[in-house]
Scaffold this active site. Structure first.
Site, PDB file in Angstrom:
ATOM      1  N   GLU A 407      28.150  43.616  31.727  1.00  0.00           N
ATOM      2  CA  GLU A 407      27.040  42.682  31.974  1.00  0.00           C
ATOM      3  C   GLU A 407      25.915  42.834  30.954  1.00  0.00           C
ATOM      4  OE1 GLU A 407      28.691  44.316  34.237  1.00  0.00           O
ATOM      5  OE2 GLU A 407      29.444  42.802  35.624  1.00  0.00           O
ATOM      6  N   HIS A 474      28.561  43.422  47.682  1.00  0.00           N
ATOM      7  CA  HIS A 474      28.932  42.032  47.407  1.00  0.00           C
ATOM      8  C   HIS A 474      28.141  41.063  48.287  1.00  0.00           C
ATOM      9  CE1 HIS A 474      32.421  44.139  45.771  1.00  0.00           C
ATOM     10  NE2 HIS A 474      32.686  43.068  45.052  1.00  0.00           N
TER      11      HIS A 474
END
Ligand SMILES: Cc1ncc(C[n+]2csc(CCOP(=O)(O)OP(=O)(O)O)c2C)c(N)n1
Length: 668
Positions: A407, A474
């Site tokens: 990322e 998540h």
């Protein structure tokens, strides 16, 4: 006669077929930053400049690299690369003003030292955090590759910085994508006080190239002819055969990390040994021995530079201290954006939130041929939520790019693309994983426009939120990490129509936008949405229900919880405000409603403390106190991580609590 009194020439210089002019330019190239630095050291002792990071003894590297690259090829230097700036012929008074925090510098006094870039000279300066710089170079190189312009770019780090994860990520991406970047590690023996044997455990940093599948070379960094000739042939070959190359320059840091920190921890013989390899003096002796220049020439160059330095210092010292005003400071946080409303009368279709986002993104890709999408599994696979399904077939793999799991490098690369005139959308696979790209978002994307007027034309898509039983990693809705950071915009739609129009605007907007997409709403919320492209303005809330007794302020999934609650409790007569964007925040809509109802409840899915509900509450207290008939009520999730099991998640989330607090508030 005179040369006999000079120390012997350490390097076995090989002139090859380099013409005299180039030799002299390389010499003058090194002399100038050396003389500027020597002057700075005097000014530092006189208290006329603040910190100074010295590159004395390392000049051959900056000069060699800058001499080989074309002026329109980007260089991304670090804090010891003054030579890059002087080789690009930046007027010295502007550099001096920069270091004094004055208006004629490059950051309007907002950042110090070499923490700036300038498009005018194709230089992108460092941020303190060092590592993201390599990923930014990836983005610039990707832009060059997409433009097929046969350009390369060069980026610097020290051996200390090379330990950072961002650097490994960027090297890996560059290799996977075969990006034409010259990755330059200046191995100068120490990272602050840390010697190389406490920094890494391999023989040479260049050996790491093998692990990345990347060509790499070791270069004697103090031998300017070796630097120049090797780089020249490598860069020529990179232009015709674009690929990354990792270079380890062996050199030495002759002075302290910065002047105040000294060199006590460095063995004296090491400094003496490297003193013998001084890149400037050795080359000077060589040029004299070769009769390329004479002592008189050297004196002439020195006189010329002394005069230039003195004159430019006078200009900078004569410049007044920078003036400060709140308006000026606030005005530069974002690049100004002239919102263009695109409205449509096209036919509508009933689609889900996920379809609206996919459609909005696809139409933005059609509209902006400089838009690149990057993310894990976004290409043929279509992303884990299938938002980009079919995009590769329409736009090709160059613009819809699968990324490795990195990322930080990808967010940094998006910045590099933006610097080169592209737009980028980065898909976080889950909003939770943004932590791995946090540094460049917070420190690069958010701060660049304020620091040196360089906007980050980047949208980070953030599939977020609970209600899907996905557990602590998540399910987070982490918008508060970003609403707190000046320089970012934060968008958080709750409906398909808003999502499509706001995504279009977020992509049009040249500023960095964090675009939150609630996963639980992806497939559960449908709406009639125009099939054509349209935009909606950022910073405008939507009043989706009108009432007189209470104001409900919320966003994202909270809007749907509030709607359900109101449907089940029809006696409640409420204004329901869907914020839609959190930064900029529509305070006007909030105040107007609160002044009418006198009671307000703010519903937020995130845990309570430090969330945006707290700030909205404070704003209401400060601006509407006289209108309030009850304390402002915040309702939010529990102060725990988000649990996995459905029952636990239900307890964690504020949906049930909301009704209780709402009714309590109404009866206050
Ligand atoms: C993320 C981060 N950690 C620590 C620092 C503090 N710091 C700045 S420069 C530096 C040493 C860098 O060493 P190196 O990369 O070898 O470059 P050199 O200064 O030797 O040229 C350190 C520890 C920082 N700026 N950023």
């Amino acid at each position: 006669m005179k040369s006999e009194t000079k120390p012997p020439i350490f390097f076995d210089y090989n002139r090859k077929d380099i013409d005299t002019n180039t030799l002299i330019n390389l010499y003058r190239g090194m002399l100038k930053p050396r003389m500027i630095e020597e002057k700075m050291l005097i000014l530092l002792r006189q208290g006329k400049v603040s910190k100074w990071f010295s590159g004395i003894g390392q000049e051959a590297i900056s000069i060699g690299v800058a001499a080989v690259l074309d002026k329109d090829e980007y260089i991304l230097p670090m804090h010891r690369n003054l030579g890059v700036f002087t080789m690009r012929e930046i007027p010295l008074h502007r550099l001096f003003s920069q270091w004094q925090g004055k208006a004629n510098g490059f950051t309007k006094g907002r950042d110090r030292s070499f923490h700036f870039g300038t498009q005018e000279f194709n230089i992108v300066g460092m941020i303190s955090h060092l590592g993201p710089q390599f990923g930014v170079a990836d983005g610039i190189a990707l832009a060059n590759k997409l433009k097929q312009n046969n350009k390369v770019c060069a980026v610097f780090t020290g051996e200390g910085g090379s330990s950072e994860g961002d650097i490994h990520e960027a090297l890996n991406v560059a290799s996977v994508w075969q990006l034409p970047v010259l990755f330059c590690i200046e191995n100068n023996g120490y990272g602050l006080s840390t010697p190389t044997n406490e920094q890494y455990n391999c023989e040479n940093l260049a050996d790491r190239g093998k692990g990345y599948g990347m060509e790499s070379h070791i270069i004697e960094g103090n031998n300017v002819l070796e630097v120049y000739t090797k780089l020249k042939s490598l860069v020529d070959s990179m232009r015709s055969n674009p690929r990354p190359i990792l270079l380890e320059f062996k050199t030495f840091r002759m002075r302290g990390h910065e002047e105040a920190s000294g060199t006590k921890y460095v063995p004296v013989d090491l400094i003496d040994e490297w003193g013998m390899r001084d890149p400037l003096l050795n080359f000077e002796n060589f040029l004299i021995a070769e009769e390329v220049i004479s002592e008189a020439d050297i004196q002439k160059f020195k006189d010329e530079f002394k005069q230039e330095i003195d004159e430019n210092l006078d200009i900078a010292f004569a410049e007044p201290e920078i003036e400060s005003s709140e308006t000026n400071e606030l005005n530069d946080v974002y690049k100004s954006f002239n919102y263009q409303e695109v409205s449509v009368n096209s036919k509508k279709e009933n689609i889900r939130l996920i379809d609206a986002i996919s459609q909005g993104l696809k139409q933005a890709m059609e509209r902006h041929d400089n838009l690149v999408i990057m993310g894990q599994d976004v290409a043929e696979y279509g992303g884990v939520f299938k938002i980009t399904e079919g995009f590769v077939a329409q736009f090709g793999k160059e613009r819809v790019r699968n990324t490795p799991i990195c990322e930080s490098a990808i967010v940094s690369a998006a910045m590099g693309l933006s610097i080169s005139g592209f737009k980028a959308v980065v898909e976080m696979q889950f909003a939770d994983f943004v932590t791995s790209g946090f540094n460049p978002i917070i420190n690069y994307l958010a701060k660049s426009h304020y620091r040196w007027s360089e906007n980050a034309d980047v949208v980070v898509r953030m599939p977020c939120g609970a209600g899907v039983g996905a557990g602590p990693f998540h399910s987070q809705t982490n918008e508060a990490w970003f609403t707190h950071t000046p320089g970012l915009k934060v968008v958080y739609p709750a409906f398909p129509y808003d999502a499509k129009g706001l995504l279009a605007t977020s992509i049009e907007d040249p500023n960095p936008v964090m675009f939150f997409e609630h996963k639980a709403l992806y497939r559960s919320i449908r709406q009639e949405v125009p099939t054509d492209y349209y935009t909606l303005p950022l910073g405008k809330a939507s009043l989706i229900k009108e009432g007189k007794d209470v104001t409900i302020i919320t966003y994202g999934a909270g809007v749907h919880w509030a709607l359900e609650t109101l449907e089940a409790n029809t006696e409640v007569n409420a204004d329901l405000i869907d914020l839609r964007t959190l930064v900029p925040l529509d305070t006007e809509a909030i105040y107007q409603s609160v002044k009418k109802t006198g009671k307000v409840i703010i519903l937020q899915e995130d845990s309570l403390f430090g969330g945006i509900a707290s700030d909205i509450s404070a704003l209401i207290m400060e601006n509407c106190f006289e209108y309030l008939d009850a304390p402002v009520q915040r309702v939010a999730s529990m102060e725990t991580p988000i649990p996995f099991a459905a029952n636990l998640e239900k307890t964690y989330l504020p949906k049930e609590k909301f009704k209780i607090f709402l009714l309590k508030l109404l009866s206050y």
